[in-house]
Design a protein around this motif. Structure first.
Motif, PDB file in Angstrom:
ATOM      1  N   GLY A  31       1.528   6.027   5.698  1.00 44.32           N
ATOM      2  CA  GLY A  31       2.125   6.113   7.028  1.00 44.32           C
ATOM      3  C   GLY A  31       1.440   7.098   7.957  1.00 44.32           C
ATOM      4  N   ARG A  32       0.619   7.999   7.389  1.00 48.39           N
ATOM      5  CA  ARG A  32      -0.024   8.994   8.272  1.00 48.39           C
ATOM      6  C   ARG A  32      -1.543   8.850   8.302  1.00 48.39           C
ATOM      7  NH1 ARG A  32      -2.216  13.065   5.186  1.00 48.39           N
ATOM      8  NH2 ARG A  32      -1.207  13.536   3.208  1.00 48.39           N
ATOM      9  N   ILE A  33      -2.048   7.648   7.989  1.00 51.58           N
ATOM     10  CA  ILE A  33      -3.485   7.401   8.165  1.00 51.58           C
ATOM     11  C   ILE A  33      -3.795   7.530   9.656  1.00 51.58           C
ATOM     12  CG2 ILE A  33      -5.301   5.638   8.066  1.00 51.58           C
ATOM     13  CD1 ILE A  33      -3.905   4.548   5.513  1.00 51.58           C
ATOM     14  N   GLU A  34      -4.770   8.381   9.964  1.00 49.54           N
ATOM     15  CA  GLU A  34      -5.108   8.625  11.374  1.00 49.54           C
ATOM     16  C   GLU A  34      -6.079   7.554  11.879  1.00 49.54           C
ATOM     17  OE1 GLU A  34      -7.149  12.333  12.074  1.00 49.54           O
ATOM     18  OE2 GLU A  34      -7.428  11.889  14.206  1.00 49.54           O
ATOM     19  N   VAL A  35      -5.758   6.990  13.020  1.00 50.85           N
ATOM     20  CA  VAL A  35      -6.638   6.001  13.648  1.00 50.85           C
ATOM     21  C   VAL A  35      -7.256   6.674  14.875  1.00 50.85           C
ATOM     22  CG1 VAL A  35      -6.764   3.733  14.739  1.00 50.85           C
ATOM     23  CG2 VAL A  35      -5.164   4.128  12.836  1.00 50.85           C
ATOM     24  N   ALA A  36      -8.583   6.839  14.874  1.00 50.16           N
ATOM     25  CA  ALA A  36      -9.249   7.590  15.939  1.00 50.16           C
ATOM     26  C   ALA A  36     -10.174   6.669  16.717  1.00 50.16           C
ATOM     27  CB  ALA A  36     -10.033   8.760  15.343  1.00 50.16           C
ATOM     28  N   ASP A  37      -9.798   6.358  17.949  1.00 55.14           N
ATOM     29  CA  ASP A  37     -10.702   5.553  18.794  1.00 55.14           C
ATOM     30  C   ASP A  37     -11.606   6.464  19.619  1.00 55.14           C
ATOM     31  OD1 ASP A  37      -9.006   6.492  20.834  1.00 55.14           O
ATOM     32  OD2 ASP A  37      -9.216   4.627  21.969  1.00 55.14           O
ATOM     33  N   LEU A  38     -11.387   7.771  19.494  1.00 57.58           N
ATOM     34  CA  LEU A  38     -12.206   8.792  20.157  1.00 57.58           C
ATOM     35  C   LEU A  38     -12.218   8.616  21.681  1.00 57.58           C
ATOM     36  CD1 LEU A  38     -15.030   8.771  17.476  1.00 57.58           C
ATOM     37  CD2 LEU A  38     -13.172  10.407  17.666  1.00 57.58           C
ATOM     38  N   LEU A  48     -13.023   5.598  13.812  1.00 60.34           N
ATOM     39  CA  LEU A  48     -12.832   5.531  12.353  1.00 60.34           C
ATOM     40  C   LEU A  48     -11.366   5.779  12.011  1.00 60.34           C
ATOM     41  CD1 LEU A  48     -14.165   8.800  10.617  1.00 60.34           C
ATOM     42  CD2 LEU A  48     -13.589   8.629  13.052  1.00 60.34           C
ATOM     43  N   MET A  49     -11.038   5.517  10.739  1.00 67.12           N
ATOM     44  CA  MET A  49      -9.717   5.831  10.226  1.00 67.12           C
ATOM     45  C   MET A  49      -9.884   6.950   9.187  1.00 67.12           C
ATOM     46  SD  MET A  49      -9.820   2.733  11.594  1.00 67.12           S
ATOM     47  CE  MET A  49     -10.390   1.445  10.473  1.00 67.12           C
ATOM     48  N   LEU A  50      -8.903   7.866   9.139  1.00 64.19           N
ATOM     49  CA  LEU A  50      -9.016   9.041   8.273  1.00 64.19           C
ATOM     50  C   LEU A  50      -7.713   9.314   7.538  1.00 64.19           C
ATOM     51  CD1 LEU A  50      -9.996  10.076  11.471  1.00 64.19           C
ATOM     52  CD2 LEU A  50     -11.214  11.652   9.997  1.00 64.19           C
ATOM     53  N   LEU A  51      -7.844   9.767   6.320  1.00 65.81           N
ATOM     54  CA  LEU A  51      -6.682  10.277   5.589  1.00 65.81           C
ATOM     55  C   LEU A  51      -7.073  11.637   5.012  1.00 65.81           C
ATOM     56  CD1 LEU A  51      -3.832   9.993   4.418  1.00 65.81           C
ATOM     57  CD2 LEU A  51      -4.895   9.039   2.370  1.00 65.81           C
ATOM     58  N   VAL A  52      -6.383  12.679   5.474  1.00 67.35           N
ATOM     59  CA  VAL A  52      -6.650  14.036   4.981  1.00 67.35           C
ATOM     60  C   VAL A  52      -5.772  14.294   3.762  1.00 67.35           C
ATOM     61  CG1 VAL A  52      -6.592  16.502   5.546  1.00 67.35           C
ATOM     62  CG2 VAL A  52      -7.198  14.823   7.317  1.00 67.35           C
ATOM     63  N   TYR A  53      -6.410  14.611   2.625  1.00 64.76           N
ATOM     64  CA  TYR A  53      -5.658  14.963   1.417  1.00 64.76           C
ATOM     65  C   TYR A  53      -5.209  16.420   1.478  1.00 64.76           C
ATOM     66  CZ  TYR A  53      -7.457  10.816  -1.087  1.00 64.76           C
ATOM     67  OH  TYR A  53      -7.764   9.539  -1.510  1.00 64.76           O
TER      68      TYR A  53
END
Lengths: 161, 161
Positions: A31-38, A48-53
């Motif tokens: 639910g918290r995958i970041e979607v970055a269109d910059l 890109l899409m990012l998931l911070v552990y």
């Protein structure tokens, strides 16, 4: 700017790609995958899409997911708080990523390949035609400090209706 | 001490478990999987297998692989070079691992679960009955400085014939 639907689709794509790479996520993480269109409003091409552990004051680990052919545009991680800036290791998990690093050249990373990008070096990367999943291991991440060479880039994503 | 055959079998087991977790290794990496019996000469019970992806003077990333029921005995990562000691995040990828951290208690990590162990905290961990694959993200790793509560432990593995 991206729409809520673009954000939802990108999160779903990223979760699928991570699962296909054998990576298990919790429901909270999906639910918290970041979607970055910059700020470039063309997500299939730029971003890109990012998931911070984890991101402590000493180290950081993330997964990066890119659509086929999607590019994270040229940027660098400048020095902050007396550190030389973020040093980061990319390790390709799935698909293929072309990585350009200023002063080094262009590399193609396939699953099992990795490369460490020196602090403050200009770099960009682009997924191959099957997209890419890349693990990033690094020193502390401060995304809001990233410097992009394209002045139109905004690091924070605006999601509209 | 372990035999060359025990080392070979443990490397093969670790490579298989990593592959089953969807993790792609290069041939070079498969050949340098570290088998650590911690000087206890009972690898199926005590020790672990490790693959270090990167270990700079700022951060480190590894995969840890354990046999079913194998335990990495109690230890801590003491301060060094003016740092508070290694801080590390365990993220379970496959199987199950029971993690005991002094002052925190006992946790069971299953795929997708993670926990960050504070610097210098005593801790030990044991794989469940299907073994375990655990990703470790951390500050710089200096294994040779680890302090174990069992005085028989030797961090360096001796491989005999």
């Amino acid at each position: 700017m991206i729409t809520r639907e673009e954000q939802r689709q990108a999160q779903e794509y990223a979760a699928q790609q991570l699962e296909a790479a054998g990576i298990v996520l919790t429901a909270e993480e999906r639910g918290r995958i970041e979607v970055a269109d910059l700020g470039l409003s063309d997500l299939c091409t730029w971003g890109l899409m990012l998931l911070v552990y984890v991101n402590t004051d000493r180290y950081c680990a993330k997964e990066l997911v890119l659509y086929p052919g999607q590019t994270c545009p040229e940027h660098r991680h400048p020095p902050f708080d007396g550190t030389p800036g973020k040093e980061e290791t990319f390790r390709c998990r799935r698909g293929e990523v072309t990585l350009h690093v200023d002063g080094v050249g262009q590399l193609v990373l396939r699953p099992g390949d990795q490369f460490t990008i020196p602090p403050d070096a200009w770099h960009w990367f682009r997924a191959g035609e099957e997209g890419a999943v890349v693990s990033e291991f690094s020193s502390t991440s401060r995304d809001e400090l990233d410097v992009f060479s394209d002045p139109r880039v905004e690091r924070e994503t605006v999601v509209g209706d």
